[in-house]
Every structure is written in structure tokens, then in C-alpha cells.
Design an enzyme around this catalytic site. Structure first.
Site, PDB file in Angstrom:
ATOM      1  N   ASP A  12       0.867  -1.166   0.000  1.00 19.96           N
ATOM      2  CA  ASP A  12       0.000   0.000   0.000  1.00 19.96           C
ATOM      3  C   ASP A  12       0.916   1.233   0.000  1.00 19.96           C
ATOM      4  OD1 ASP A  12      -2.284   1.708   0.521  1.00 19.96           O
ATOM      5  OD2 ASP A  12      -1.559   1.784   2.601  1.00 19.96           O
ATOM      6  N   ASP A  14      -0.172   5.010   0.927  1.00 23.34           N
ATOM      7  CA  ASP A  14      -0.423   6.019   1.962  1.00 23.34           C
ATOM      8  C   ASP A  14      -0.633   5.378   3.333  1.00 23.34           C
ATOM      9  OD1 ASP A  14      -0.381   7.698  -0.239  1.00 23.34           O
ATOM     10  OD2 ASP A  14      -2.564   7.687  -0.456  1.00 23.34           O
TER      11      ASP A  14
HETATM   12 MG   LIG Z   1      -3.062   3.056   3.447  1.00 24.25          MG
END
Ligand SMILES: [Mg+2]
Ligand SMILES: [Zn+2]
Length: 176
Positions: A12, A14
Site C-alpha cells: 500500500d 499512503d
Molecule cells: Mg493506506
């Protein structure tokens, strides 16, 4: 010759590699801020033979909070910084859609990983997934990928403070 399968760390973006913010705040964010231990952790994972694929929900694009151009500019800076650290990202898959779009890629839907599996030969049994959200956990679970969570908020999954800490944990398991 046997084709060589890639061992992937699905990541992932962010809240996992770089800092995340409340949705509205992203209007002002022009520079990625790398989280403590993320670059060092990626370097160690690379040494252990992982290649990197990023899968990221970017519904702020279709929500109109950032533009596609903003996203691309930001991504350019993000990749440049990683490149300076000698970290290559095989590919970034991003979903610009929001709920109303009913797409097949918004995590925890499987579209982005399905696409990655078409684009690359992936050794799914030895690949891993690192993320900070419940949607990441659900997606990893769907593909039976070993999941490592950054931070902890909510369900019953052990978590780690950084990608660096995760890389050390994986090394420990390998050395057993
Ligand atoms: Mg995230
Ligand atoms: Zn989508």
C-alpha cells in the site's frame, strides 16, 4: 528454460510507505513524506529478493479533491526519491474510482492484483502484502498472501511500526 517467477512485496502507499492525511488535507500535499523506516525497510526487502508492486486507492481523484495531474506529479516525486535510494518499483496500480463508480479495482476488490498477475509472473506463495488498512488485510487474505500491518487500529491483526521492522521480522523467520 523455466520462466522465473517474481517474489513480490505488494505495498500500500499512503500510511504504509509515506504519510497519510485526512482526505481534504490532500489538496495541499505536494511532496511525499516518507515514513520512518520505510526506505531502509524497502532496501532490506530488496536484498532479500523481493520486487515491489504498489496498489493504492486514490478515490480522491474521482471525488474531485485532487486531479489526475496532481496524482501524477506527486507520483513522479515519489518515484524520484525512491530511485535516488536505488529502489525500483515494478509498477504502481492505482484506483481513481469512488464508491459510486462501482469499479472492480477499489480495494478490497481484487482488480489491481488480478491485473498484476496478468502483467507479471508472480510467485504468489512466496509473495507478501504490507499495508495499514482493513481493506489491505482483506485483499491479502483473499489471495492468501502473508499480511504485515503497519500500525494497529481495529481488528485482531498483529502490527509493526515500520517496513523496517517488518523486514527484520521476515529475516528472522527466514533464518529459522
Ligand atoms: Mg493506506
Ligand atoms: Zn477502481
Amino acid at each position: 528454460m523455466k520462466p522465473s517467477y517474481l517474489k513480490i512485496a505488494f505495498l500500500d502507499r499512503d500510511g504504509t510507505i509515506i504519510k497519510d492525511y485526512p482526505d481534504e488535507k490532500w489538496r495541499e500535499i505536494k511532496e511525499p513524506e516518507f515514513l520512518k523506516g520505510s526506505i531502509e525497510g524497502l532496501k532490506r526487502l530488496k536484498e532479500m529478493g523481493y520486487d515491489f508492486i504498489i496498489i493504492t486507492n486514490q478515490y480522491l481523484i474521482n471525488d474531485g479533491i485532487i486531479s489526475l495531474n496532481d496524482y501524477q506529479q506527486f507520483t513522479g516525486k515519489f518515484l524520484k526519491k525512491l530511485k535516488e535510494e536505488n529502489i525500483d518499483i515494478l509498477k504502481i496500480y492505482f484506483c481513481p474510482h469512488n464508491e459510486k463508480d462501482h469499479c472492480h479495482c477499489k480495494k478490497p476488490k481484487q482488480g489491481m492484483i488480478e491485473q498484476a498477475k496478468k502483467d507479471f509472473l508472480i510467485d504468489m506463495n512466496n509473495s507478501i502484502y504490507i499495508g495499514d488498512s482493513h481493506v489491505d488485510y482483506l485483499l491479502a487474505k483473499h489471495f492468501n498472501l502473508t499480511f504485515y500491518r503497519i500500525n494497529y487500529n481495529g481488528d485482531n491483526v498483529k502490527s509493526y511500526r515500520s517496513i523496517l521492522e517488518i523486514s527484520k521480522q521476515i529475516k528472522k523467520i527466514q533464518n529459522k
